[in-house]
Design a protein around this motif. Sequence first.
Motif, PDB file in Angstrom:
ATOM      1  N   LEU A   5       0.825  -1.215   0.000  1.00  0.00           N
ATOM      2  CA  LEU A   5       0.000   0.000   0.000  1.00  0.00           C
ATOM      3  C   LEU A   5       0.857   1.262   0.000  1.00  0.00           C
ATOM      4  O   LEU A   5       0.434   2.297  -0.519  1.00  0.00           O
ATOM      5  CB  LEU A   5      -0.921   0.013   1.219  1.00  0.00           C
ATOM      6  CG  LEU A   5      -2.089  -0.978   1.210  1.00  0.00           C
ATOM      7  CD1 LEU A   5      -2.826  -0.926   2.538  1.00  0.00           C
ATOM      8  CD2 LEU A   5      -3.047  -0.672   0.065  1.00  0.00           C
ATOM      9  N   PHE A   6       2.036   1.171   0.589  1.00  0.00           N
ATOM     10  CA  PHE A   6       2.895   2.357   0.681  1.00  0.00           C
ATOM     11  C   PHE A   6       4.096   2.258  -0.263  1.00  0.00           C
ATOM     12  O   PHE A   6       5.114   2.904  -0.042  1.00  0.00           O
ATOM     13  CB  PHE A   6       3.366   2.560   2.122  1.00  0.00           C
ATOM     14  CG  PHE A   6       2.283   3.080   3.018  1.00  0.00           C
ATOM     15  CD1 PHE A   6       2.080   4.444   3.175  1.00  0.00           C
ATOM     16  CD2 PHE A   6       1.438   2.208   3.683  1.00  0.00           C
ATOM     17  CE1 PHE A   6       1.069   4.923   3.987  1.00  0.00           C
ATOM     18  CE2 PHE A   6       0.420   2.680   4.497  1.00  0.00           C
ATOM     19  CZ  PHE A   6       0.234   4.044   4.655  1.00  0.00           C
ATOM     20  N   LYS A   7       3.947   1.436  -1.310  1.00  0.00           N
ATOM     21  CA  LYS A   7       5.018   1.317  -2.299  1.00  0.00           C
ATOM     22  C   LYS A   7       5.249   2.668  -2.982  1.00  0.00           C
ATOM     23  O   LYS A   7       4.317   3.312  -3.444  1.00  0.00           O
ATOM     24  CB  LYS A   7       4.666   0.270  -3.349  1.00  0.00           C
ATOM     25  CG  LYS A   7       5.762   0.023  -4.363  1.00  0.00           C
ATOM     26  CD  LYS A   7       5.324  -1.010  -5.392  1.00  0.00           C
ATOM     27  CE  LYS A   7       5.160  -2.387  -4.766  1.00  0.00           C
ATOM     28  NZ  LYS A   7       4.828  -3.407  -5.787  1.00  0.00           N
ATOM     29  N   GLY A   8       6.487   3.084  -3.042  1.00  0.00           N
ATOM     30  CA  GLY A   8       6.824   4.356  -3.679  1.00  0.00           C
ATOM     31  C   GLY A   8       6.590   5.561  -2.798  1.00  0.00           C
ATOM     32  O   GLY A   8       6.661   6.698  -3.285  1.00  0.00           O
ATOM     33  N   TRP A   9       6.340   5.334  -1.478  1.00  0.00           N
ATOM     34  CA  TRP A   9       6.066   6.493  -0.614  1.00  0.00           C
ATOM     35  C   TRP A   9       7.278   7.422  -0.533  1.00  0.00           C
ATOM     36  O   TRP A   9       7.111   8.652  -0.436  1.00  0.00           O
ATOM     37  CB  TRP A   9       5.653   6.039   0.785  1.00  0.00           C
ATOM     38  CG  TRP A   9       6.768   5.465   1.621  1.00  0.00           C
ATOM     39  CD1 TRP A   9       7.139   4.159   1.727  1.00  0.00           C
ATOM     40  CD2 TRP A   9       7.665   6.204   2.462  1.00  0.00           C
ATOM     41  NE1 TRP A   9       8.206   4.028   2.568  1.00  0.00           N
ATOM     42  CE2 TRP A   9       8.554   5.266   3.047  1.00  0.00           C
ATOM     43  CE3 TRP A   9       7.815   7.552   2.776  1.00  0.00           C
ATOM     44  CZ2 TRP A   9       9.568   5.648   3.919  1.00  0.00           C
ATOM     45  CZ3 TRP A   9       8.826   7.920   3.649  1.00  0.00           C
ATOM     46  CH2 TRP A   9       9.672   6.977   4.210  1.00  0.00           C
ATOM     47  N   GLY A  10       8.477   6.840  -0.589  1.00  0.00           N
ATOM     48  CA  GLY A  10       9.666   7.686  -0.527  1.00  0.00           C
ATOM     49  C   GLY A  10       9.751   8.617  -1.721  1.00  0.00           C
ATOM     50  O   GLY A  10       9.975   9.828  -1.572  1.00  0.00           O
ATOM     51  N   ALA A  11       9.557   8.041  -2.926  1.00  0.00           N
ATOM     52  CA  ALA A  11       9.591   8.870  -4.137  1.00  0.00           C
ATOM     53  C   ALA A  11       8.465   9.892  -4.122  1.00  0.00           C
ATOM     54  O   ALA A  11       8.639  11.032  -4.548  1.00  0.00           O
ATOM     55  CB  ALA A  11       9.481   7.978  -5.377  1.00  0.00           C
ATOM     56  N   ARG A  12       7.300   9.480  -3.627  1.00  0.00           N
ATOM     57  CA  ARG A  12       6.153  10.394  -3.585  1.00  0.00           C
ATOM     58  C   ARG A  12       6.411  11.548  -2.629  1.00  0.00           C
ATOM     59  O   ARG A  12       6.177  12.715  -2.975  1.00  0.00           O
ATOM     60  CB  ARG A  12       4.901   9.630  -3.164  1.00  0.00           C
ATOM     61  CG  ARG A  12       3.661  10.505  -2.985  1.00  0.00           C
ATOM     62  CD  ARG A  12       2.410   9.633  -2.948  1.00  0.00           C
ATOM     63  NE  ARG A  12       1.276  10.347  -2.383  1.00  0.00           N
ATOM     64  CZ  ARG A  12       0.556  11.251  -3.019  1.00  0.00           C
ATOM     65  NH1 ARG A  12       0.882  11.564  -4.280  1.00  0.00           N
ATOM     66  NH2 ARG A  12      -0.462  11.853  -2.456  1.00  0.00           N
ATOM     67  N   CYS A  13       6.912  11.264  -1.438  1.00  0.00           N
ATOM     68  CA  CYS A  13       7.179  12.330  -0.469  1.00  0.00           C
ATOM     69  C   CYS A  13       8.333  13.220  -0.935  1.00  0.00           C
ATOM     70  O   CYS A  13       8.281  14.447  -0.771  1.00  0.00           O
ATOM     71  CB  CYS A  13       7.485  11.742   0.905  1.00  0.00           C
ATOM     72  SG  CYS A  13       6.054  10.990   1.726  1.00  0.00           S
ATOM     73  N   LEU A  14       9.372  12.586  -1.517  1.00  0.00           N
ATOM     74  CA  LEU A  14      10.485  13.383  -2.030  1.00  0.00           C
ATOM     75  C   LEU A  14      10.045  14.290  -3.170  1.00  0.00           C
ATOM     76  O   LEU A  14      10.631  15.346  -3.388  1.00  0.00           O
ATOM     77  CB  LEU A  14      11.614  12.460  -2.509  1.00  0.00           C
ATOM     78  CG  LEU A  14      12.490  11.842  -1.426  1.00  0.00           C
ATOM     79  CD1 LEU A  14      13.433  10.817  -2.025  1.00  0.00           C
ATOM     80  CD2 LEU A  14      13.279  12.916  -0.685  1.00  0.00           C
TER      81      LEU A  14
END
Length: 418
Positions: A376-385
């Motif tokens: 569900l939180f896949k890519g959260w780092g890229a999204r927040c960055l």
Amino acid sequence: MAASKAEDVDDGGVTLVQKMMSAVSGSVLTSLLVTPLDVVRVRLQSQAHTPSAPASIQRPFTSASLTQFRDLPPNLGISTCCREVFWINNNAPLCVAGPTVAPLNPADAACAVEEVERRTINSTWDGLRKIAQNEGPRTLWRGLSPTLVMAVPANVIYFAGYDWLRTSPTSPFKTTVSEPYIPLVAGATARILAAVAVSPIEMFRTRMQAANHTATAAGHFRETMDGLREMVESQGVRSLWRGLTLTLWRDVPFSAIYWWGYEYGRNVITDIRGRTQARHDGVEFRMGRGQERIRRRSRSRSRENHTSTLVDSFIAGAGSGAIAAFVTTPFDVGKTRQQVLRHTGEAAANQAVRPENLSMPRFLWHIFQEQGAAGLFKGWGARCLKVAPACAIMISSYEIGKKMAVDINERRERRRGD
């Protein structure tokens, strides 16, 4: 008259056209800076997930006779690394290798493993590095044109609409919503209007960024257009708004959280500046209540220089944007997976049973069951960055643009008075 303007700095005589120009400049700058992170986010979220399999199946390659390849999909591709390594849908994590005369060369097997690793993105920085190395640095800005085409009208509607709903005396929320919650409701409403207007463009951009089957920009554009044309022919024009429900589930709470957090952050920073200034001047700082507090903060912001406005809005926008982005990541994952769904061949015939066609809560529950919270939180780092600096750059550019417009309007008024 000057006092009146100071008390109403949010309007400050700024026209709708000036607000639109501020939104356009912020949109262009933000899109140029954060598009690479958006490309990585889309690749991460649309990357095929491989469920757990028995150890006998989890081998990097399987040896087989050529007759066993007859029933494979027609779009089967051949790896550029190994002549006898095949890829299903161009990104299957298991490769199939069939010997012709001699047994499979061990070097070919090692090459196949390297090819799997080369195509798999494991994190934000890993994605930036691999896409730049394997597909060229320009690929990181793939979809920039539709991003700009989408961002400009979206942000004009979004920011100008929010400003009107938030500050205009004729806003319907002025009499129906209490002051602390107007940013939350106004932000959500403005986002709904913007999302509906640009949803087809976002569909095109997302599919273009996810495409990795052709080597040229023209090929990516043509592949995306062909896919959209087939989708419209088979499912109608309304299919261009596929994913709008998930987009709204993501963007409406995001905007509500973002604007409430931004206004709260700006108010906290303004109060800190007020206390510091009062201490410097040797006077007592009065917080005030209700309209008195609103007017005090408005006067304080009207006296800020451009640097203070830039710093305050940047900090408040980045912090609020990062929190809102993280909270709404599951909806972003669902939206991305739904929009990059291919509708060809057997997949189209069986689309009724595909998880991407489930309702939003059931689809997200499916992702959770299949991959857990990490899915569900896949890519959260890229999204927040991406989202945190994007929000910071966009809102600070917008606020600076409005402040410059106030200065321009005041100079015009003084010239007319002279």
